[in-house]
Design a protein around this motif. Sequence first.
Motif, PDB file in Angstrom:
ATOM      1  N   THR A  62     -18.242 -31.570  -9.869  1.00 60.40           N
ATOM      2  CA  THR A  62     -19.195 -30.698 -10.556  1.00 60.40           C
ATOM      3  C   THR A  62     -20.588 -31.319 -10.536  1.00 60.40           C
ATOM      4  OG1 THR A  62     -18.688 -31.715 -12.691  1.00 60.40           O
ATOM      5  CG2 THR A  62     -17.470 -29.722 -12.124  1.00 60.40           C
ATOM      6  N   GLN A  63     -21.572 -30.448 -10.745  1.00 61.05           N
ATOM      7  CA  GLN A  63     -22.946 -30.886 -10.964  1.00 61.05           C
ATOM      8  C   GLN A  63     -23.440 -30.092 -12.160  1.00 61.05           C
ATOM      9  OE1 GLN A  63     -25.873 -30.065  -7.883  1.00 61.05           O
ATOM     10  NE2 GLN A  63     -26.886 -32.003  -8.341  1.00 61.05           N
ATOM     11  N   GLY A  64     -23.518 -30.744 -13.297  1.00 60.44           N
ATOM     12  CA  GLY A  64     -23.785 -30.022 -14.535  1.00 60.44           C
ATOM     13  C   GLY A  64     -22.583 -29.148 -14.837  1.00 60.44           C
ATOM     14  N   LYS A  65     -22.795 -27.862 -15.019  1.00 62.64           N
ATOM     15  CA  LYS A  65     -21.687 -26.924 -15.270  1.00 62.64           C
ATOM     16  C   LYS A  65     -21.212 -26.243 -13.988  1.00 62.64           C
ATOM     17  CE  LYS A  65     -23.011 -26.056 -20.025  1.00 62.64           C
ATOM     18  NZ  LYS A  65     -23.371 -25.090 -21.042  1.00 62.64           N
ATOM     19  N   GLU A  66     -21.893 -26.515 -12.874  1.00 64.02           N
ATOM     20  CA  GLU A  66     -21.557 -25.860 -11.610  1.00 64.02           C
ATOM     21  C   GLU A  66     -20.438 -26.605 -10.880  1.00 64.02           C
ATOM     22  OE1 GLU A  66     -23.638 -24.660  -7.366  1.00 64.02           O
ATOM     23  OE2 GLU A  66     -24.810 -25.705  -8.872  1.00 64.02           O
ATOM     24  N   LYS A  67     -19.429 -25.859 -10.423  1.00 64.08           N
ATOM     25  CA  LYS A  67     -18.331 -26.415  -9.635  1.00 64.08           C
ATOM     26  C   LYS A  67     -18.762 -26.443  -8.183  1.00 64.08           C
ATOM     27  CE  LYS A  67     -15.183 -24.569 -12.986  1.00 64.08           C
ATOM     28  NZ  LYS A  67     -14.287 -23.494 -13.343  1.00 64.08           N
ATOM     29  N   ILE A  68     -18.600 -27.589  -7.518  1.00 67.24           N
ATOM     30  CA  ILE A  68     -19.052 -27.755  -6.143  1.00 67.24           C
ATOM     31  C   ILE A  68     -17.892 -27.518  -5.186  1.00 67.24           C
ATOM     32  CG2 ILE A  68     -20.042 -29.344  -4.461  1.00 67.24           C
ATOM     33  CD1 ILE A  68     -21.546 -30.665  -6.758  1.00 67.24           C
ATOM     34  N   ASN A  69     -18.052 -26.512  -4.338  1.00 70.56           N
ATOM     35  CA  ASN A  69     -16.993 -26.127  -3.409  1.00 70.56           C
ATOM     36  C   ASN A  69     -17.262 -26.554  -1.971  1.00 70.56           C
ATOM     37  OD1 ASN A  69     -15.673 -24.796  -5.537  1.00 70.56           O
ATOM     38  ND2 ASN A  69     -16.858 -22.952  -5.178  1.00 70.56           N
ATOM     39  N   ASP A  70     -18.407 -27.226  -1.730  1.00 67.89           N
ATOM     40  CA  ASP A  70     -18.766 -27.603  -0.361  1.00 67.89           C
ATOM     41  C   ASP A  70     -18.980 -29.111  -0.201  1.00 67.89           C
ATOM     42  OD1 ASP A  70     -21.059 -27.730  -1.892  1.00 67.89           O
ATOM     43  OD2 ASP A  70     -22.338 -26.726  -0.432  1.00 67.89           O
ATOM     44  N   ALA A  71     -18.283 -29.905  -0.994  1.00 65.22           N
ATOM     45  CA  ALA A  71     -18.421 -31.362  -0.916  1.00 65.22           C
ATOM     46  C   ALA A  71     -17.611 -31.911   0.255  1.00 65.22           C
ATOM     47  CB  ALA A  71     -17.935 -32.000  -2.217  1.00 65.22           C
ATOM     48  N   GLU A  72     -17.991 -33.091   0.720  1.00 62.30           N
ATOM     49  CA  GLU A  72     -17.191 -33.837   1.687  1.00 62.30           C
ATOM     50  C   GLU A  72     -16.364 -34.819   0.870  1.00 62.30           C
ATOM     51  OE1 GLU A  72     -19.476 -35.662   4.798  1.00 62.30           O
ATOM     52  OE2 GLU A  72     -20.776 -33.902   4.949  1.00 62.30           O
ATOM     53  N   VAL A  73     -15.032 -34.680   0.927  1.00 58.74           N
ATOM     54  CA  VAL A  73     -14.152 -35.498   0.087  1.00 58.74           C
ATOM     55  C   VAL A  73     -13.119 -36.203   0.961  1.00 58.74           C
ATOM     56  CG1 VAL A  73     -12.505 -35.485  -1.822  1.00 58.74           C
ATOM     57  CG2 VAL A  73     -14.467 -33.919  -1.853  1.00 58.74           C
ATOM     58  N   THR A  74     -13.022 -37.515   0.792  1.00 56.52           N
ATOM     59  CA  THR A  74     -12.013 -38.323   1.468  1.00 56.52           C
ATOM     60  C   THR A  74     -11.340 -39.198   0.421  1.00 56.52           C
ATOM     61  OG1 THR A  74     -13.290 -38.382   3.508  1.00 56.52           O
ATOM     62  CG2 THR A  74     -11.593 -40.054   3.256  1.00 56.52           C
ATOM     63  N   PHE A  75     -10.017 -39.163   0.388  1.00 54.09           N
ATOM     64  CA  PHE A  75      -9.258 -40.053  -0.491  1.00 54.09           C
ATOM     65  C   PHE A  75      -8.847 -41.274   0.322  1.00 54.09           C
ATOM     66  CE2 PHE A  75      -7.412 -36.664  -3.625  1.00 54.09           C
ATOM     67  CZ  PHE A  75      -8.661 -36.512  -4.183  1.00 54.09           C
ATOM     68  N   GLU A  76      -9.013 -42.433  -0.273  1.00 55.28           N
ATOM     69  CA  GLU A  76      -8.600 -43.707   0.313  1.00 55.28           C
ATOM     70  C   GLU A  76      -7.488 -44.254  -0.581  1.00 55.28           C
ATOM     71  OE1 GLU A  76     -10.518 -48.095   1.344  1.00 55.28           O
ATOM     72  OE2 GLU A  76     -11.735 -46.581   0.363  1.00 55.28           O
ATOM     73  N   VAL A  77      -6.299 -44.455  -0.019  1.00 54.20           N
ATOM     74  CA  VAL A  77      -5.128 -44.858  -0.801  1.00 54.20           C
ATOM     75  C   VAL A  77      -4.527 -46.117  -0.183  1.00 54.20           C
ATOM     76  CG1 VAL A  77      -2.878 -44.115  -1.682  1.00 54.20           C
ATOM     77  CG2 VAL A  77      -4.650 -42.411  -1.248  1.00 54.20           C
ATOM     78  N   TRP A  78      -4.119 -47.055  -1.052  1.00 55.26           N
ATOM     79  CA  TRP A  78      -3.447 -48.250  -0.560  1.00 55.26           C
ATOM     80  C   TRP A  78      -2.610 -48.899  -1.643  1.00 55.26           C
ATOM     81  CZ3 TRP A  78      -8.363 -48.160  -2.289  1.00 55.26           C
ATOM     82  CH2 TRP A  78      -8.797 -49.180  -3.134  1.00 55.26           C
ATOM     83  N   ARG A  79      -1.597 -49.662  -1.206  1.00 55.81           N
ATOM     84  CA  ARG A  79      -0.762 -50.446  -2.116  1.00 55.81           C
ATOM     85  C   ARG A  79      -1.482 -51.761  -2.377  1.00 55.81           C
ATOM     86  NH1 ARG A  79       3.636 -54.088  -2.429  1.00 55.81           N
ATOM     87  NH2 ARG A  79       5.175 -53.416  -3.966  1.00 55.81           N
TER      88      ARG A  79
END
Length: 153
Positions: A58-75
Motif C-alpha cells: 500500500t501507499q497511504g490508503k491506496e492498494k498497489i497492484n502494479d508493484a514488482e515483488v520477489t520473495f527470497e526464501v532460505w533455511r
Amino acid sequence: MRKIVLMLITILSLSVAVSCSNKQEKTDDMPEMVDVNLSVKPNPGEANKPIIFEAKVTQGKEKINDAEVTFEVWRSKDPNHEKIALKHAEDGVYRLEKTFQQEGTYYIISHVTARDMHNMPMKEFTIGKPSEKEDSTSVHSMDGMNTDDHKSQ
C-alpha cells in the motif's frame, strides 16, 4: 533615488516570499512511503504442508497492484536462497503458497519495488522443529548469494 531603492526592496521582498512559498509546496507534494505488510501463515508450519506468504502493498490508503515483488526464501545457515517472482493476486496482495520438506528455521524477505521506492521486510518462520538461527549480523540480501530463479503465479 528613494523611489528606486524602495522599488528594489519591494521586488526583493516579493522574490523571497515567492521563493519560500514554492519550497513549501514542494515538501507538501512528497509522496507517502510504500508500505509492505508481510505475513506467514501458519507459523509455525509443518513439513510437507503448505505455507502461505502474503505481501500487502500500500501507499497511504491506496492498494498497489502494479508493484514488482520477489520473495527470497532460505533455511537458516543455508547459502542457497530461492528467489520467486510474484504477480498481483488481488487488492494489493501478492501471494505465494509453498511446501517445505525439511524442518527448521527459515527466513523470507519480500523485495518490493513500486512508485520509485523499494521496501524489503523480512520474517523468520519455523517448519516443525526449529534449527539454529542465523547470526543477527549476517547480511540478508540476494546480492552475492547462490540463487535458484523460479517464476510463480
